[in-house]
Design a protein around this motif. Structure first.
Motif, PDB file in Angstrom:
ATOM      1  N   VAL A 170     -73.928  -7.547  61.362  1.00 24.77           N
ATOM      2  CA  VAL A 170     -72.592  -7.727  62.136  1.00 24.77           C
ATOM      3  C   VAL A 170     -72.318  -8.942  63.318  1.00 24.77           C
ATOM      4  CG1 VAL A 170     -70.355  -7.180  62.952  1.00 24.77           C
ATOM      5  CG2 VAL A 170     -71.472  -5.553  60.826  1.00 24.77           C
ATOM      6  N   CYS A 171     -71.657  -9.634  62.981  1.00 27.60           N
ATOM      7  CA  CYS A 171     -71.770 -10.896  64.062  1.00 27.60           C
ATOM      8  C   CYS A 171     -70.820 -11.121  64.933  1.00 27.60           C
ATOM      9  CB  CYS A 171     -71.759 -12.480  63.069  1.00 27.60           C
ATOM     10  SG  CYS A 171     -73.741 -12.469  61.995  1.00 27.60           S
ATOM     11  N   SER A 172     -70.229 -10.800  66.176  1.00 30.42           N
ATOM     12  CA  SER A 172     -69.281 -10.409  66.685  1.00 30.42           C
ATOM     13  C   SER A 172     -68.991 -10.486  68.101  1.00 30.42           C
ATOM     14  CB  SER A 172     -68.779  -8.808  66.414  1.00 30.42           C
ATOM     15  OG  SER A 172     -67.846  -8.580  66.912  1.00 30.42           O
ATOM     16  N   GLY A 173     -67.519 -10.985  68.428  1.00 27.11           N
ATOM     17  CA  GLY A 173     -67.711 -11.428  70.061  1.00 27.11           C
ATOM     18  C   GLY A 173     -66.502 -12.560  70.102  1.00 27.11           C
ATOM     19  N   GLN A 174     -66.534 -13.101  71.043  1.00 30.13           N
ATOM     20  CA  GLN A 174     -65.231 -14.596  71.091  1.00 30.13           C
ATOM     21  C   GLN A 174     -65.557 -15.712  70.813  1.00 30.13           C
ATOM     22  OE1 GLN A 174     -65.228 -13.540  76.171  1.00 30.13           O
ATOM     23  NE2 GLN A 174     -64.273 -15.008  76.154  1.00 30.13           N
TER      24      GLN A 174
END
Length: 521
Positions: free
Chosen positions: A108-112
């Protein structure tokens, strides 16, 4: 008006769902071209008529479940090994076949925004896209949506990585996944769920926000803001503007003209992407419990003003994901904030430095969490540094060492171990992670500062005295009691390891920082 339309839409969807309830259905995270996580149980779930028997088959195994009273069902496939692409079938009263399914590593690749930042906007997009022929890398991009309650599905689909599909995908995620694929020679599935400008509390589950004492000021702050007359009026103005926009859009369509741009929703609203848990509900919950190896995370800019609070917020967010996934303490690798903002001539305080510290502290709070340092590849005037290739490389170093047993890889740059004070000298020892200290340029090193009991910071001279030790002194500070390195918004320190990985910012003191009392958004 808007609320009435929303209720009508919900009613229509409910009728449609009821009419089609007899059909076995899958959430969109399951689709042709997907990657299933190897070497662990693989949940597969969906919906059917209550009581309906559903059988999931893949390769040489089949698992059966019965839909419950609400029509929910779930099976778990036994751990899978690498192999050729195959078909996964789901059979109830109807049958679904998903083709070209691979088994490999899923992240999973997440953030802002720096995680959302696309290959198109990174360095060398033309070259990167032209070389993106990787049929064993698969991409799943969650759309930007919000919800006040946890959702069960999103509108997205798996795509094969190619020059035609990679341009709008997360650059950090792609470069991380590409290195994994090339080094391990296994299929890689990448799930992008990221939204620019967002705060970590929006990605944290409602249950965790509700039960964590240190996070209550966030909820209280939102309650106060929503009740403020100016925000109430802004919401009314927005709803009126949407009504006018709908009329204009309808007229434009009838005239064969492009529709005008939809009015932008106010930030202070319960539907905002900043509202606590709204992104967890809409952009994380629908992915759970799809089997994954771990997650990479690039966020923090929007929480820098509350960096002390982030010390509790980030571990709480990670734990909320782990609780939901139910597959233990899966690895979670963060990206520390890059160097940004004007270079300051004086040593002093920094909210960005405190946020980097909070990111690094998470590794000591809960297991299998760490952060990579990128204070050497930022830009003073660009909060979105374009070099995402090196960000991906630094993330993949940790994964290769921690999870995949790859030899002769330096995991990360030097980190602070301890300091002793000897008269005018501060002697700093580092954990070098297998590569001795070097100066990126000539000595003396830059980036170090010391302070005496007066807590006044003075830039210092520093030199490497052993493979893991730096000696620090400063004119006018005869009895230093604390030392800091790269403690600024845009640090310019030159301490690296022989692998040319930057030393992490640190401070030896625990003096109260500039964000210590900031707790409300």
């Amino acid at each position: 008006m808007l609320k009435l339309r929303g209720l009508v839409a919900i009613a229509i969807c409910s009728i449609a769902a009821s009419a089609a309830q007899a059909d076995v259905k899958l959430p969109s995270i399951f689709g042709s071209g997907m990657v299933l996580q190897r070497e662990m149980p693989v949940p597969v779930w969906g919906w059917a008529e209550p009581g309906e028997q559903v059988t999931v088959s893949f390769r040489d195994q089949s698992q059966t479940a019965q839909a419950d009273a609400q029509g929910n069902w779930k099976v778990k496939l036994n751990p899978l090994a690498l192999g050729e692409p195959g078909a996964l079938t789901v059979k109830g009263k109807n049958s679904i076949t998903l083709d070209n399914v691979l088994v490999g590593e899923v992240w999973v690749c997440s953030g802002q925004s720096n995680m959302q930042w696309s290959v198109n906007a990174a360095l060398d997009p033309d070259l990167e896209k032209a070389s993106a022929n990787f049929p064993q890398i698969r991409l799943f991009q969650v759309p930007l949506v919000t919800a006040n309650e946890p959702q069960k599905d999103v509108k997205a689909q798996w795509q094969v990585c190619s020059p035609a599909t990679i341009g709008n995908f997360t650059a950090v995620g792609y470069f991380f996944g590409r290195d994994l694929h090339q080094i391990l020679d296994v299929p890689v599935g990448l799930i992008q769920t990221a939204w620019g400008g967002t705060r970590a509390e929006a990605w944290t589950s409602p249950d965790m926000m509700a039960k964590t004492e240190e996070l209550q000021p966030i909820l209280e702050g939102w309650k106060e803001n929503l009740a403020h007359p100016k925000h109430i009026q802004a919401q009314k103005d927005y709803e009126a503007a949407v009504v006018k926009w709908e009329e204009s859009a309808k007229a434009a369509q009838a005239a064969g003209k492009p529709a005008p741009q939809r009015p932008k929703a106010p930030d202070i609203t319960m539907t905002s992407q900043h509202y606590p848990s709204n992104l967890y509900n809409a952009m994380v919950s629908p992915l759970v419990p799809y089997a994954i190896r771990g997650a990479i995370w690039y966020q923090g800019e929007s929480n820098a003003s509350r960096a002390y609070q982030y010390r509790k917020l980030m571990p709480a967010m990670i734990q909320s994901w782990r609780d939901a996934w139910g597959q233990g303490d899966f690895p979670f690798y963060q990206v520390q904030l890059a160097n940004f903002r004007p270079i300051k001539p004086d040593a002093g305080e920094s909210d960005w430095a405190e946020l980097r510290e909070a990111q690094h502290m998470a590794a000591k709070t809960i297991p299998n969490v760490d952060a990579v340092c990128i204070t050497d590849i930022g830009a003073a005037q660009d909060i979105h540094p374009k070099d995402k290739q090196n960000v991906g490389k630094r993330l993949v170093r940790m994964a290769l060492v921690d999870l995949y047993g790859v030899k002769n890889i330096v995991r990360q740059g030097p980190t602070f171990d301890s300091v002793t004070f000897d008269g005018k000298k501060a002697v700093v020892k580092f954990d070098t992670h297998g590569a001795n200290l070097v100066s990126y340029y000539k000595e003396p090193l830059t980036g170090f500062a010391v302070a005496g009991e007066d807590k006044k910071w003075v830039w210092a001279e520093a030199k490497i005295t052993a493979g893991d030790t730096v000696e620090v002194t400063a004119a006018g500070v005869d009895h230093p009691v604390a030392v800091r390195y790269n403690w600024s918004d845009n640090p310019q320190g030159t301490l690296f390891s022989e692998a040319y990985l930057p030393a992490y910012p640190f401070r030896s003191d625990t003096w109260e920082g500039v964000t210590a009392k900031n707790v409300k958004p």
